[in-house]
Design a protein around this motif. Structure first.
Motif, short mmCIF file in Angstrom:
data_model
loop_
_atom_site.label_atom_id
_atom_site.label_comp_id
_atom_site.label_asym_id
_atom_site.label_seq_id
_atom_site.Cartn_x
_atom_site.Cartn_y
_atom_site.Cartn_z
N GLY A 106 -113.94 97.99 -50.22
CA GLY A 106 -112.75 98.36 -50.98
C GLY A 106 -111.54 98.73 -50.17
N MET A 107 -111.56 98.44 -48.87
CA MET A 107 -110.44 98.82 -48.02
C MET A 107 -109.32 97.78 -48.03
SD MET A 107 -111.43 101.74 -47.16
CE MET A 107 -110.21 102.24 -45.95
N VAL A 108 -109.66 96.53 -48.31
CA VAL A 108 -108.65 95.49 -48.52
C VAL A 108 -109.05 94.70 -49.75
CG1 VAL A 108 -108.11 95.27 -46.05
CG2 VAL A 108 -109.78 93.71 -47.10
N ILE A 109 -108.09 94.00 -50.32
CA ILE A 109 -108.37 93.07 -51.41
C ILE A 109 -107.77 91.72 -51.06
CG2 ILE A 109 -108.53 94.77 -53.26
CD1 ILE A 109 -105.64 94.12 -53.98
N ILE A 133 -109.72 90.94 -63.54
CA ILE A 133 -108.89 92.10 -63.22
C ILE A 133 -109.83 93.24 -62.86
CG2 ILE A 133 -107.01 93.59 -63.98
CD1 ILE A 133 -106.55 91.59 -66.29
N GLY A 134 -109.96 93.53 -61.59
CA GLY A 134 -110.83 94.61 -61.16
C GLY A 134 -110.04 95.71 -60.49
N ASP A 135 -110.71 96.80 -60.13
CA ASP A 135 -110.05 97.87 -59.41
C ASP A 135 -109.47 97.33 -58.11
OD1 ASP A 135 -110.83 99.54 -61.39
OD2 ASP A 135 -112.36 100.60 -60.24
N GLY A 136 -108.23 97.68 -57.86
CA GLY A 136 -107.60 97.28 -56.62
C GLY A 136 -106.91 95.93 -56.66
N VAL A 137 -107.01 95.21 -57.78
CA VAL A 137 -106.32 93.93 -57.88
C VAL A 137 -104.83 94.19 -58.04
CG1 VAL A 137 -106.04 91.82 -59.24
CG2 VAL A 137 -108.32 92.76 -58.85
N ALA A 178 -105.68 100.69 -66.21
CA ALA A 178 -104.61 101.56 -65.74
C ALA A 178 -104.08 101.01 -64.42
CB ALA A 178 -105.11 102.98 -65.54
N TYR A 179 -102.78 101.15 -64.23
CA TYR A 179 -102.11 100.61 -63.05
C TYR A 179 -101.16 101.65 -62.46
CZ TYR A 179 -103.41 96.05 -65.04
OH TYR A 179 -104.09 94.99 -65.57
N LEU A 180 -100.97 101.54 -61.16
CA LEU A 180 -99.92 102.29 -60.49
C LEU A 180 -98.86 101.33 -59.99
CD1 LEU A 180 -101.80 104.90 -58.25
CD2 LEU A 180 -100.61 105.31 -60.40
N PRO A 181 -97.57 101.68 -60.15
CA PRO A 181 -96.52 100.86 -59.53
C PRO A 181 -96.56 101.05 -58.02
CG PRO A 181 -95.58 102.80 -60.59
CD PRO A 181 -97.04 102.81 -60.92
N LEU A 182 -96.34 99.96 -57.30
CA LEU A 182 -96.41 100.01 -55.84
C LEU A 182 -95.38 99.02 -55.29
CD1 LEU A 182 -98.18 101.35 -53.59
CD2 LEU A 182 -99.50 99.24 -53.57
N MET A 183 -94.22 99.55 -54.88
CA MET A 183 -93.13 98.71 -54.41
C MET A 183 -92.76 97.71 -55.52
SD MET A 183 -92.65 100.01 -51.37
CE MET A 183 -91.68 98.83 -50.44
N LYS A 231 -103.70 83.74 -51.68
CA LYS A 231 -104.47 83.69 -50.44
C LYS A 231 -104.00 84.75 -49.45
CE LYS A 231 -106.44 80.02 -52.15
NZ LYS A 231 -107.76 80.15 -52.80
N ARG A 232 -103.58 85.88 -49.97
CA ARG A 232 -103.08 86.97 -49.13
C ARG A 232 -103.95 88.21 -49.27
NH1 ARG A 232 -97.66 86.09 -47.49
NH2 ARG A 232 -96.80 84.19 -48.41
N TYR A 233 -103.96 89.00 -48.21
CA TYR A 233 -104.70 90.26 -48.20
C TYR A 233 -103.74 91.43 -48.41
CZ TYR A 233 -108.81 87.85 -46.37
OH TYR A 233 -109.90 87.02 -46.22
N TYR A 234 -104.25 92.44 -49.13
CA TYR A 234 -103.50 93.67 -49.38
C TYR A 234 -104.43 94.86 -49.15
CZ TYR A 234 -100.29 90.60 -51.95
OH TYR A 234 -99.42 89.62 -52.31
N LEU A 235 -103.85 96.04 -49.03
CA LEU A 235 -104.67 97.24 -48.95
C LEU A 235 -105.49 97.38 -50.23
CD1 LEU A 235 -102.22 99.86 -47.39
CD2 LEU A 235 -104.08 98.62 -46.25
N GLY A 236 -106.73 97.83 -50.09
CA GLY A 236 -107.64 97.89 -51.21
C GLY A 236 -107.60 99.19 -51.98
N VAL A 237 -108.37 99.21 -53.05
CA VAL A 237 -108.36 100.35 -53.96
C VAL A 237 -108.86 101.62 -53.29
CG1 VAL A 237 -110.65 99.93 -54.94
CG2 VAL A 237 -108.90 101.08 -56.31
N GLN A 238 -109.78 101.50 -52.32
CA GLN A 238 -110.29 102.70 -51.67
C GLN A 238 -109.22 103.37 -50.82
OE1 GLN A 238 -113.01 104.29 -52.28
NE2 GLN A 238 -113.67 102.74 -53.74
N VAL A 239 -108.33 102.58 -50.23
CA VAL A 239 -107.20 103.17 -49.49
C VAL A 239 -106.32 103.95 -50.45
CG1 VAL A 239 -105.14 102.68 -48.13
CG2 VAL A 239 -107.24 101.38 -47.73
#
Length: 263
Positions: free
Chosen positions: A64-67, A140-144, A114-119, A73-81
């Motif tokens: 869960g550290m990246v998604i 649609i899972g956690d961290g998507v 539930a979602y958080l705005p991020l940039m 085809k891009r990586y982002y910080l994951g839900v655990q971060v």
């Protein structure tokens, strides 16, 4: 008896190289988190072979550290971060939203996100379904993470912004919208509709689902989070849509404000 600094074993533990490499990848993902970063770019910036980077990224994703966004085809910080940030900075948003989401899942017979705005994006942080709700695979899972304007919650957030700000964000996300087979004009039309109705709609843009979304505000009227009720595309007619949207808006209004302690 206190242990002196000199007594600490400073030899590098077995397996430390893999940890160092994984942390390097995580740091590069973090620096590129606004728009994400592709595997080849990650490998180039860390000096790792593509296969090595891919193997380590899979391990980070498993934890869960990246998604990985399969569309871009891009990586982002994951839900655990974000969960770690949430726990230290926001005081745990997920438990605060649990009662509202469970109530909505029961009353609306929907899967609630539930979602958080991020940039210029939103990131999903929690999913709830009632015992009568089929938790089908919506993708649609956690961290998507989605660009603002994609999905009902993303439309709802854009609709709260001044028109010029919403247009600027939509323009910056235009290339990413194409990955969801939509465009800036369609997103802005959905935003205009959301300003009139008070809720955003997703009509098949994300994984053939239908969503109704709205924002959750704090006592100052600022957007703290967003929430959406998701159905299969065939599940809602116009009359049921109006009924479910009314339930969503009333329950969120009764739940507000959603406050976060200062960082």
């Amino acid at each position: 008896m206190p242990v002196s600094v000199g007594a600490i074993d400073r030899t590098e533990p077995k397996g430390a190289q893999a940890i160092h490499r994984a942390m390097s990848l995580l740091a590069v993902v973090g620096r590129n988190n606004t728009h994400g970063i592709r595997l080849k770019e990650l490998a180039a910036q860390t000096g790792l072979h593509v296969a090595t980077a891919h193997r380590l990224l899979n391990a980070l994703a498993w934890n869960g550290m990246v998604i990985f966004d399969g569309f871009s085809k891009r990586y982002y910080l994951g839900v655990q971060v974000h969960a770690l940030i949430d726990a230290t900075r926001y005081g745990g948003i997920q438990p605060r939203l649990a009662s509202l989401m469970e109530k909505l899942a029961r009353r609306m017979a929907a899967v609630i996100y539930a979602y958080l705005p991020l940039m210029n994006d939103i990131i999903s942080i929690k999913r709830v379904g009632s015992k009568d709700t089929v938790l089908h695979d919506t993708g649609i899972g956690d961290g998507v993470r989605y660009p603002l304007g994609i999905g009902a919650a993303g439309v709802a957030i854009l609709a709260t912004m001044p028109p010029e700000q919403a247009r600027a964000i939509a323009a910056s996300n235009s290339e990413r919208y194409a990955e969801y087979h939509t465009g800036t004009a369609a997103v802005l039309q959905a935003v205009r509709s959301a300003r009139q109705t008070g809720y955003g709609l997703n009509q098949g843009v994300i994984h053939n689902t239908f969503g109704i979304g709205t924002v959750i505000r704090n006592s100052r009227g600022e957007v703290s989070a967003a929430i959406s009720a998701v159905y299969s595309v065939e599940a809602l007619g116009d009359r049921r849509l109006q009924k479910m949207a009314g339930i969503l808006l009333r329950e969120v209004k009764a739940f507000e404000p959603l406050e976060f302690p200062s960082a």
